[in-house]
Write a protein that holds these residues in place. Structure first.
Motif, short mmCIF file in Angstrom:
data_model
loop_
_atom_site.label_atom_id
_atom_site.label_comp_id
_atom_site.label_asym_id
_atom_site.label_seq_id
_atom_site.Cartn_x
_atom_site.Cartn_y
_atom_site.Cartn_z
N MET A 1 -5.43 1.55 -0.70
CA MET A 1 -4.70 1.16 -2.04
C MET A 1 -5.46 1.51 -3.10
O MET A 1 -4.95 1.93 -4.23
CB MET A 1 -4.12 -0.12 -1.95
N TYR B 1 -7.00 -0.97 4.68
CA TYR B 1 -5.58 -0.75 3.89
C TYR B 1 -5.85 -1.09 2.39
O TYR B 1 -5.43 -0.31 1.40
CB TYR B 1 -4.49 -1.27 4.53
N VAL C 1 2.30 1.98 -3.43
CA VAL C 1 1.27 2.24 -4.40
C VAL C 1 1.06 3.80 -4.08
O VAL C 1 0.95 4.70 -5.02
CB VAL C 1 0.10 1.60 -4.29
N VAL D 1 0.96 -1.17 0.07
CA VAL D 1 -0.13 0.02 0.03
C VAL D 1 0.90 1.10 0.09
O VAL D 1 0.59 2.31 -0.71
CB VAL D 1 -1.07 0.03 1.38
#
Length: 228
Positions: free
Chosen positions: A216, A212, A23, A20
Motif C-alpha cells: 500500500m 500488504y 489504493v 490496499v
C-alpha cells in the motif's frame, strides 16, 4: 451482528486487503504500463481467496467435503493460490530484470518451483494439507529472484528517490514475508504444539499486514518515472 463482529476481529486483515486494493486502483495510473499492471487483479484474487477460505471453514453453504471431519477443510484453495501467486511474482521479476542471464535463472527457478509442487502431490494430499515443502522451495526461489533484483539495482546510477519506486516496496514486503512464513507452516504441521503454544498464527497475520502494508505504501508513494 455478533457473527459479523467475530468475523472482523478474527479476520482483521481481510478488510485491509480491500483497502490496499482500493489504493492500488486509485493509483493505477502510476504503474498501469509496468510489469505490475496486473497488481489490482492479484490483490482482489488474494482477498477473494481468503474470504472463500473463511466461508468454507465457518459456514455450511461453502463446504467442499460432505464428511463431517473434513467439512471445514479449505486448504485446496490456498494450495492453488500459492502456485498462482508465486508464478505471478516470478513473472514480475522476470520482466523487471534486465540481464538475460538473470532472466534465465528466474525462469529456471520458476520451473523448479512448479516441479516441487508436482512432486509434493505424490507425498502430500493437497485437499487436506498445505504443500509446505513446495512453498518453502518456492519462497527460496523468490528470495533468490529478489537478490538478483537488488544486485541489479545496486549497480544502477538512479536519479529518482527509491521511496517512489513501487518495486522497492513490493520487494521489501515480499522479502520479509517469505523469509519467515514457510518456516511457520513447517512448524504448524511438524510441531503443532509449538505452533499453538507460541501463537504463531498471530505472527503470520502480522507478517501479512506488514507485507500488504508495504504494498500500500508503494502504491501511495509510487511514481511512474521512478519505477524499476
Amino acid at each position: 451482528m455478533e457473527e459479523f463482529y467475530n468475523f472482523i476481529t478474527e479476520q482483521y486483515f481481510l478488510p485491509f486487503y480491500i483497502i490496499v486494493w482500493l489504493v492500488a486502483v486509485v493509483r493505477y495510473r502510476t504503474f498501469f504500463d509496468t510489469p505490475l499492471k496486473y497488481y489490482p487483479i492479484y490483490l482482489m484474487y488474494t482477498f477473494l481467496t481468503e474470504l472463500l477460505g473463511y466461508l468454507v471453514t465457518h459456514t455450511d453453504q461453502f463446504q467442499f467435503f460432505s464428511e463431517k471431519k473434513y467439512d471445514w477443510h479449505n486448504v485446496i484453495i490456498f494450495n492453488i493460490y500459492s502456485v498462482i501467486a508465486f508464478s505471478f511474482f516470478f513473472y514480475i521479476y522476470w520482466k523487471v530484470l534486465q540481464s538475460k542471464k538473470h532472466k534465465r535463472w528466474v525462469a529456471y527457478g520458476g520451473l523448479i518451483s512448479l516441479l516441487s509442487y508436482l512432486i509434493s502431490l505424490f507425498f502430500q494430499d493437497p485437499l487436506h494439507m498445505n504443500l509446505y515443502y513446495a512453498d518453502l522451495i518456492a519462497s527460496m526461489v523468490l528470495l533468490f529472484d529478489i537478490g538478483l533484483y537488488i544486485k541489479e539495482k545496486r549497480s544502477e546510477e538512479g536519479t529518482y528517490p527509491i521511496k517512489n519506486n513501487l518495486m522497492f516496496w513490493t520487494t521489501l514486503g515480499l522479502s520479509v514475508f517469505h523469509a519467515i512464513f514457510p518456516y511457520l507452516f513447517l512448524i504448524a504441521y511438524e510441531a503443532p504444539l509449538i505452533w499453538a503454544k507460541l501463537q504463531l498464527r498471530e505472527v503470520l497475520k502480522v507478517l501479512i499486514i506488514f507485507m500488504y502494508g508495504t504494498f500500500m505504501i508503494g502504491a501511495l508513494l509510487g511514481r511512474r518515472s521512478s519505477f524499476r
